[in-house]
Each structure stands twice: as structure tokens, then as C-alpha cells.
Motif scaffolding. Structure first.
Motif, short mmCIF file in Angstrom:
data_model
loop_
_atom_site.label_atom_id
_atom_site.label_comp_id
_atom_site.label_asym_id
_atom_site.label_seq_id
_atom_site.Cartn_x
_atom_site.Cartn_y
_atom_site.Cartn_z
N LYS A 117 -7.19 -0.09 -8.58
CA LYS A 117 -5.96 -0.30 -7.83
C LYS A 117 -5.20 1.01 -7.62
CE LYS A 117 -5.66 -4.74 -6.85
NZ LYS A 117 -5.61 -5.20 -5.44
N LYS A 118 -5.29 1.90 -8.58
CA LYS A 118 -4.63 3.20 -8.44
C LYS A 118 -5.24 4.00 -7.29
CE LYS A 118 -5.46 6.53 -11.41
NZ LYS A 118 -5.45 7.33 -12.66
N ALA A 123 -7.99 -2.80 -3.50
CA ALA A 123 -9.20 -3.05 -4.29
C ALA A 123 -9.25 -4.51 -4.73
CB ALA A 123 -9.25 -2.13 -5.50
N MET A 124 -10.47 -5.00 -4.96
CA MET A 124 -10.68 -6.40 -5.33
C MET A 124 -9.92 -6.77 -6.59
SD MET A 124 -14.31 -8.38 -5.98
CE MET A 124 -14.87 -8.11 -4.28
N SER A 203 -7.13 12.62 -21.70
CA SER A 203 -7.44 12.88 -20.30
C SER A 203 -7.52 11.57 -19.53
CB SER A 203 -8.79 13.62 -20.20
OG SER A 203 -8.80 14.76 -21.02
N ASN A 204 -7.15 11.62 -18.26
CA ASN A 204 -7.26 10.46 -17.36
C ASN A 204 -6.50 9.24 -17.87
OD1 ASN A 204 -8.76 11.89 -15.58
ND2 ASN A 204 -10.71 10.93 -16.08
N GLU A 205 -5.31 9.44 -18.40
CA GLU A 205 -4.51 8.29 -18.83
C GLU A 205 -4.05 7.48 -17.62
OE1 GLU A 205 -2.01 8.72 -22.62
OE2 GLU A 205 -1.82 10.67 -21.67
N ILE A 210 1.20 1.24 -12.12
CA ILE A 210 0.12 0.41 -11.59
C ILE A 210 -0.06 -0.84 -12.46
CG2 ILE A 210 -2.39 0.28 -11.25
CD1 ILE A 210 -1.03 1.73 -9.00
N LYS A 211 0.04 -0.67 -13.75
CA LYS A 211 -0.12 -1.81 -14.66
C LYS A 211 1.00 -2.82 -14.45
CE LYS A 211 -2.27 1.20 -18.11
NZ LYS A 211 -2.16 1.80 -19.46
#
Length: 247
Positions: A117-118, A123-124, A203-205, A210-211
Motif C-alpha cells: 500500500k505504501k 494495491a490489492m 532499515s526499511n521501517e 500507512i498502517k
């Protein structure tokens, strides 16, 4: 530790999965070690046909292959999902070592959904994905959130080419709980000095906005828990012990 009699310089180890389970943090941790040369991004050499056609010389340009006394590593979790990658990696280096880092499979699936979704808010949905789970898995769709958490299926694909001795499984939650101890065990398995202090980066948090925008319903979480219980059982059996953080 896995021994090797190979003389020809090749990439020695691969962080193959699972996505959204701390693979980037693990890569960045290992990059701090003087005995490791690991590419800073994801190359996708063994799972992208157009890149694989570039050949090993192109692939090796991503590493310091002329640097002696180090292990060369490739972090591309997409390898765990591609039907051709296990055989290609084995043909390239049958003595390669594979590193898996697995996260609570339910939380990983939810994180995968939020990651999608980000990238694309169209997105599905998680619910639609679960309704089409096997169809999406067969296509290796980015929306195959369930399949990407079914770690036993990914391990089975690599087991056709690599023995269990050449595969190391880490648990993401255990690495977070005790980075020093878990890192020492991994370095020992790789045959690297383990009396070094390496910092575990985050990394990549995921983004909390979005949550909040795309919350996951409790009923969907319960459905995931039921569907992924066989995965929990399979990984606990593989390790020969329970994983308390997944209970």
C-alpha cells in the motif's frame, strides 16, 4: 561452520529471505564487518531473466571480487520466491551458504500488505489476496501476501539443491531481542571472527501513517493465524525447538 575447498572467487553467501523480515537490517549489520563484502542493494541477478543474461562478469562488478580474505554476499530476498533461482544459485556456486531470516509469519504478511500500500495505494487488499491465495502464489504476484509468509514452501524449493547444513535460519524477533548473541552465532557459522561489535540498524521501517490508513481487521488477523499455523509448526520442527515470540 561450512568448509570450502573452492579456489575460484565467487559470491559466497546469499541472504535469500524472507522479505519484510529484517533482511536489509541484517545486510547492513554484516556490511560493518571487515571480513564481509556485501552489495548495498538488491541485484536480482538470479531471479530476473534480463539480468541473468548479463552473465557472471556483470554480476561480479557489484562486488570487490579481487579483495582477498573476505566473504562476498548478496542480499536479494526475491530469490526465495523465484522458481529458477535455487537451481541457478547452485549451478553458479554449489558450495554457497544461504541465510534465511524469518519473522512471525502473520506479522510479516501484514507488513507486506502495508508495504504494498505504501508503494501503491491501489494495491490489492489483504482480504482479496487471501481469497485468491493459490492463484496469486502460482503467479508469484506481489499481492501473494500469504505465500510469502509460507516459509516452509520456500525452504522446500531450496532443499532440492542445498543441504540443510548450507542453510542458516535466523528468527527476526530473536535478533532484535539479543543482537550481539544472534550475530555471534551467525558469524561463527560463516567462519568469520565473532569477537567484533556490530550495530543492528533498523532499515526499511514501515510508515505508521500507512498502517493507520489501512488497518487490518481482527478477523483477518485471526484468519492469517489459522492459515499460517502450519508454517509456525514447520519452522519450529526444522529448528528443533519452539519459537516463543511467535506464540
Amino acid at each position: 561452520m561450512v568448509s570450502s575447498s573452492r579456489q575460484k572467487p565467487l559470491v559466497d553467501f546469499f541472504i535469500v529471505g524472507a522479505m519484510k523480515s529484517g533482511t536489509s537490517s541484517l545486510r547492513d549489520l554484516l556490511r560493518q564487518h571487515d571480513g564481509v563484502d556485501i552489495y548495498r542493494g538488491e541485484i536480482h541477478y538470479f531471479d530476473k531473466e534480463t539480468l541473468f543474461e548479463q552473465g557472471d562478469d556483470w554480476y561480479h562488478d557489484h562486488f570487490e571480487m579481487d579483495k582477498s580474505g573476505v566473504l562476498h554476499g548478496d542480499k536479494s530476498p526475491s530469490y526465495s520466491l523465484d522458481k529458477d533461482a535455487p537451481a541457478r544459485i547452485h549451478a553458479y556456486n554449489p558450495e554457497a551458504r544461504l541465510i534465511w531470516i524469518f519473522r512471525n509469519p502473520v506479522k510479516r504478511a501484514v507488513s507486506n500488505f502495508h508495504h504494498a500500500k505504501k508503494r501503491n495505494q491501489e494495491a490489492m487488499s489483504l482480504e482479496s489476496s487471501l481469497a485468491q491465495a493459490e492463484e496469486l502464489a502460482a503467479k508469484n504476484s506481489p499481492a501473494a501476501y500469504l505465500f510469502r509468509s509460507q516459509y516452509e514452501r520456500h525452504l522446500a524449493a531450496f532443499a532440492e539443491h542445498f543441504s540443510a547444513e548450507r542453510q542458516y535460519i535466523m528468527i527476526f524477533e530473536e535478533l532484535l531481542a539479543d543482537p550481539a548473541a544472534e550475530t555471534r552465532k551467525l558469524l561463527n557459522w560463516l567462519g568469520l571472527p565473532n569477537d567484533v561489535e556490530l550495530e543492528l540498524p533498523h532499515s526499511n521501517e514501515g510508515r505508521s501513517v500507512i498502517k493507520r490508513k489501512f488497518p487490518v481487521a481482527p478477523d483477518t488477523v485471526a484468519q492469517l493465524e489459522e492459515l499460517l499455523q502450519p508454517t509456525v509448526d514447520a519452522i519450529e520442527t526444522r529448528l528443533g525447538r519452539p519459537i516463543p515470540s511467535w506464540s
